[in-house]
Design a protein around this motif. Structure first.
Motif, PDB file in Angstrom:
ATOM      1  N   UNK A 176      47.455   6.443  82.308  1.00  0.00           N
ATOM      2  CA  UNK A 176      47.329   6.384  80.848  1.00  0.00           C
ATOM      3  C   UNK A 176      46.154   5.495  80.459  1.00  0.00           C
ATOM      4  N   UNK A 177      46.057   4.349  81.114  1.00  0.00           N
ATOM      5  CA  UNK A 177      44.968   3.419  80.812  1.00  0.00           C
ATOM      6  C   UNK A 177      43.617   4.037  81.141  1.00  0.00           C
ATOM      7  N   UNK A 197      46.371   0.737  75.909  1.00  0.00           N
ATOM      8  CA  UNK A 197      45.899  -0.641  75.762  1.00  0.00           C
ATOM      9  C   UNK A 197      46.923  -1.655  76.242  1.00  0.00           C
ATOM     10  N   UNK A 198      48.083  -1.194  76.737  1.00  0.00           N
ATOM     11  CA  UNK A 198      49.129  -2.116  77.154  1.00  0.00           C
ATOM     12  C   UNK A 198      48.753  -2.830  78.444  1.00  0.00           C
ATOM     13  N   UNK A 199      49.070  -4.120  78.510  1.00  0.00           N
ATOM     14  CA  UNK A 199      49.042  -4.823  79.771  1.00  0.00           C
ATOM     15  C   UNK A 199      50.283  -4.477  80.585  1.00  0.00           C
ATOM     16  N   UNK A 200      50.365  -5.032  81.787  1.00  0.00           N
ATOM     17  CA  UNK A 200      51.478  -4.692  82.676  1.00  0.00           C
ATOM     18  C   UNK A 200      52.823  -5.067  82.073  1.00  0.00           C
ATOM     19  N   UNK A 231      48.977  -5.051  66.730  1.00  0.00           N
ATOM     20  CA  UNK A 231      48.194  -3.861  66.408  1.00  0.00           C
ATOM     21  C   UNK A 231      47.368  -3.467  67.634  1.00  0.00           C
ATOM     22  N   UNK A 232      47.956  -2.597  68.449  1.00  0.00           N
ATOM     23  CA  UNK A 232      47.273  -2.015  69.598  1.00  0.00           C
ATOM     24  C   UNK A 232      47.136  -0.528  69.343  1.00  0.00           C
ATOM     25  N   UNK A 233      46.040   0.064  69.782  1.00  0.00           N
ATOM     26  CA  UNK A 233      45.752   1.448  69.414  1.00  0.00           C
ATOM     27  C   UNK A 233      46.748   2.426  70.009  1.00  0.00           C
ATOM     28  N   UNK A 234      47.160   2.192  71.248  1.00  0.00           N
ATOM     29  CA  UNK A 234      48.068   3.115  71.923  1.00  0.00           C
ATOM     30  C   UNK A 234      48.555   2.449  73.196  1.00  0.00           C
TER      31      UNK A 234
END
Length: 242
Positions: free
Chosen positions: A164-165, A82-85, A76-79
């Motif tokens: 994006x981040x 919030x992604x790591x590499x 459950x990540x917002x979008x």
């Protein structure tokens, strides 16, 4: 796999299913995952076309065209902000895989991908605060979303994880678009819910809540399921469930 930087981004490890913001009311997390499928009398877990440790791919419940799918994170990540590499790279590997599947199923690897990323909870147009990308083949009936954004003065810049981040960490919504292999990110603050889907469909009044469960949507869902399963099987892919 979740890389070290991503762990720092989302906090302590929460297992494969949820992140720190997960709630029991998220329709893309257990226990509600696939509840809407059941409401529309459509396959749920059996409709997952392919999956790995991080993502699963399934037909959209209110598809704009046949071939419209969602790429969804298990956690459950917002979008995508919030992604790591590692997760960011993995998402684009999925995007390229979907293009190959479209080539086998529909004779074209040209596709449209988009995400309305919320900068704050309920702050975007996705309606669901759980990371998911829309992908669909560039077929008749699918318009250029980027052209519509430019017409509205929402000019984009090349999309990288950093751009994006940056929007996400500043609490700003963003519009991530990939057309003809060129990804761009556009400002999304103040953009109404479902704007991107309306832009792609050329209908200012289209809403998934009104299309969900209708015969045309159910037919597109089932055709997408059959077409892409066959293409994945020919590729040697998997239809493993989440």
């Amino acid at each position: 796999m979740v890389d070290r930087e991503e762990r720092q981004e989302v906090g302590p490890e929460a297992g494969p299913e949820v992140g720190p913001e997960a709630g029991e009311d998220c329709v893309l997390c257990p226990p509600l995952r696939f509840r809407l499928n059941a409401m529309a009398d459509l396959p749920g877990e059996r409709a997952v076309l392919a999956a790995d440790d991080d993502f699963f791919l399934m037909p959209d419940l209110a598809p704009l065209v046949e071939g419209h799918v969602l790429l969804v994170t298990f956690r459950h990540l917002q979008c995508a902000g919030a992604f790591g590499k590692g997760l960011w790279a993995g998402a684009w590997q999925w995007r390229h895989r979907v293009a190959r599947v479209y080539r086998a199923a529909y004779g074209t690897d040209d596709l449209l991908m988009f995400e309305h990323g919320p900068g704050t909870p309920q702050g975007g147009g996705a309606c669901v605060d759980h990371a998911h990308w829309h992908l669909m083949p560039a077929r008749p009936g699918v318009r250029s979303v980027r052209a519509v954004l430019e017409e509205h003065g929402l000019h984009g810049v090349p999309a990288t994880r950093e751009t994006v981040r940056g929007h996400y960490r500043a609490g700003r919504s963003y519009l991530l678009v990939d057309e003809r292999g060129t990804p761009t990110v556009h400002p999304g603050d103040g953009v109404p819910s479902q704007f991107l889907r309306q832009a792609a469909s050329a209908s200012r009044t289209w809403r998934w809540q009104e299309s969900f469960g209708l015969p045309a949507s159910r037919t597109r869902f089932l055709h997408t399921l059959g077409d892409l399963r066959a293409a994945l099987a020919a590729e040697g892919g998997t239809a493993s469930a989440a």
